[in-house]
Design a protein around this motif. Sequence first.
Motif, mmCIF file in Angstrom:
data_model
loop_
_atom_site.group_PDB
_atom_site.id
_atom_site.type_symbol
_atom_site.label_atom_id
_atom_site.label_comp_id
_atom_site.label_asym_id
_atom_site.label_seq_id
_atom_site.Cartn_x
_atom_site.Cartn_y
_atom_site.Cartn_z
ATOM 1 N N PHE A 1 -51.476 31.401 -46.483
ATOM 2 C CA PHE A 1 -52.701 31.248 -47.256
ATOM 3 C C PHE A 1 -53.724 32.248 -46.726
ATOM 4 N N VAL A 2 -54.310 33.034 -47.630
ATOM 5 C CA VAL A 2 -55.317 34.022 -47.229
ATOM 6 C C VAL A 2 -56.609 33.676 -47.965
ATOM 7 N N VAL B 1 -47.299 36.372 -55.180
ATOM 8 C CA VAL B 1 -48.683 36.112 -54.786
ATOM 9 C C VAL B 1 -49.371 35.345 -55.900
ATOM 10 N N VAL B 2 -50.035 34.257 -55.550
ATOM 11 C CA VAL B 2 -50.877 33.568 -56.523
ATOM 12 C C VAL B 2 -52.324 33.705 -56.068
ATOM 13 N N THR C 1 -63.943 40.643 -54.210
ATOM 14 C CA THR C 1 -63.853 42.014 -53.715
ATOM 15 C C THR C 1 -62.652 42.164 -52.791
ATOM 16 N N ALA C 2 -62.597 41.351 -51.737
ATOM 17 C CA ALA C 2 -61.494 41.465 -50.780
ATOM 18 C C ALA C 2 -60.208 40.863 -51.341
ATOM 19 N N GLY C 3 -60.314 39.743 -52.063
ATOM 20 C CA GLY C 3 -59.116 39.045 -52.556
ATOM 21 C C GLY C 3 -58.281 39.933 -53.466
ATOM 22 N N ALA C 4 -58.945 40.707 -54.325
ATOM 23 C CA ALA C 4 -58.200 41.594 -55.228
ATOM 24 C C ALA C 4 -57.475 42.678 -54.418
ATOM 25 N N VAL C 5 -58.106 43.154 -53.344
ATOM 26 C CA VAL C 5 -57.461 44.174 -52.499
ATOM 27 C C VAL C 5 -56.215 43.573 -51.839
ATOM 28 N N ALA D 1 -50.676 32.533 -51.044
ATOM 29 C CA ALA D 1 -51.794 32.122 -51.897
ATOM 30 C C ALA D 1 -53.042 32.846 -51.413
ATOM 31 N N VAL D 2 -53.666 33.608 -52.306
ATOM 32 C CA VAL D 2 -54.931 34.293 -52.002
ATOM 33 C C VAL D 2 -56.037 33.468 -52.659
#
Length: 509
Positions: free
Chosen positions: A243-244, A40-41, A23-27, A17-18
Amino acid sequence: MVSARNVPDQLVRADVAVIGGGTAGAVVAGRLIENTSLSVVVIEAGPDYGPLAAGHWPRELLDSTTLPETHDWGYRGPGAAPGAELAFERAQVIGGCSAHNGCSQTAGLASDYLAWGLSWTGETLAGAFKESAARLRVRRDDDDQLTPFHAAAMAAMVECGLPRTDDLDDLYGGAGCGPSPVNNPGGVRWNTGFAYLDPVRGENRLRVIDRAVADRLEFGGSAVRRLHLLRGGERLVVEADRFVLCGGAYGSPEVLLRSGVGPADELRALGVRPALDLPGVGRNLHDHPMAELRFAAGDELARRLTDHARLRPLPDEQVIGKARSAAGREPYDLHLLPWTGRTDDGWMCVLPAACLTPRSRGALRLTSPDPLARPAIDHGYLTDDADLAALRAGVELCRDMAASAALGPLLGAPLDEFTADPRPSAELLRASAAHYWHPVGTCALGPDPSAGAVVDPAGRVHGSDNLWVIDASIMPVIPRATTNLPVVALAEHLAGALADNGWPGSGLS
Ligand SMILES: Cc1cc2nc3c(=O)[nH]c(=O)nc-3n(C[C@H](O)[C@H](O)[C@H](O)COP(=O)(O)OP(=O)(O)OC[C@H]3O[C@@H](n4cnc5c(N)ncnc54)[C@H](O)[C@@H]3O)c2cc1C
């Protein structure tokens, strides 16, 4: 691996789970889909307008010539003077602040990044920046594409002693000035959603849950079991192996604190049960403070700007200078970022200076465990006198630019008391100071939690089994750069490490 598409909406499952599709999450999400076989969700508080090609993106988020005012979280807090209040803009949309920022993509200094203690070498650092710049489609205008204002402002910087350079995205570059590297192919602000999510949108291992606010993580011992979300009036639950958190410098500490990760005493006082006692969460907040001179454009410049705008795009920002204040660190500690914009009756010309090596530190604190409440944010702007001195030196440089042969004759009247006063008091400087939109540091990386570190050098939260933070919040010290490209490079590096890192129960590709 469980496909996130085949489970009821109230309970979503994925390998990863992101949290925060900015900016960073999409990467992170894009790279995990590209480089592993994991599902990935992505949970994003703002809307996901889908791929650029679908044509649903609002025009103001695509137009790179000016900063949009929509999709803002609405954070506010104290400035540098008693009673002063500033807006702390943050985008609530897929792509995050990369979808509404100024598109200047500077790199800062290699030594700043190597001091963080990541597993970066000079070579891997340069590789991460190179890959990020390529993904963001970074380019730069030629000198003959500069607007009349930016051309004159750059000539003024040269007149004031800054060498003309093209090294603004060079990790080893020194003081100088030149056209900004920008991520706007064809005039489109190339946010990280376009750069990293669009290439994998067709994969059914990727799911984006938009317009959903992450409330809190639920722990079982040292492992996160679930994420609780609010979407409209509904409560959803996400279960994942890992989880990120990618909520940014304000959003990530907010989610951690609501989840009981932070200073235990402070959390208890708010009625939040502590899960991990990490005193550094929300602390070490810092940003580049900025102050600016504002002039009306003189008649001749106004006419030339209007002519230019009739024929081609006229970006607000186009050139940047790197300079050193008398007491500043080598090779530079200031950015000069001249910009122009329309006013009701003409054009204004703004000469801002930003201190790139701030020593002042502040904090973000929860005001309530309610996920819709705003936290108390105080950056501590200019609480260290060294920052005030550096900013004053930057403003003096801007005054020299305004008096230069190249720019002076093109400027009209000063537009405020600070600009009109040749020797403003410290109080007036504080009252006029704002920021460069670069908050960092609230979940700082480092080896020692008792010294304020929140994540280890791989981005994993100290004391947790399966929780990472990857975004601007983990920068322990702000780099001497605009922060978008550094965030993308950091996310590239840590997402690569995550993908390589052995995932129980999920075959790596
Ligand atoms: C107006 C402005 C202009 C700027 N100009 C420049 C520039 O020209 N050049 C430059 O290099 N940098 C610029 N920056 C800074 C740069 O864009 C940021 O440093 C960078 O984008 C931060 O990336 P991030 O991933 O840390 O956070 P963000 O991009 O802010 O991503 C965080 C994401 O998490 C989401 N989120 C947060 N909390 C939650 C939650 N509880 N639940 C679900 N989702 C959540 C947010 O909606 C957001 O999408 C600018 C910033 C602003 C605001």
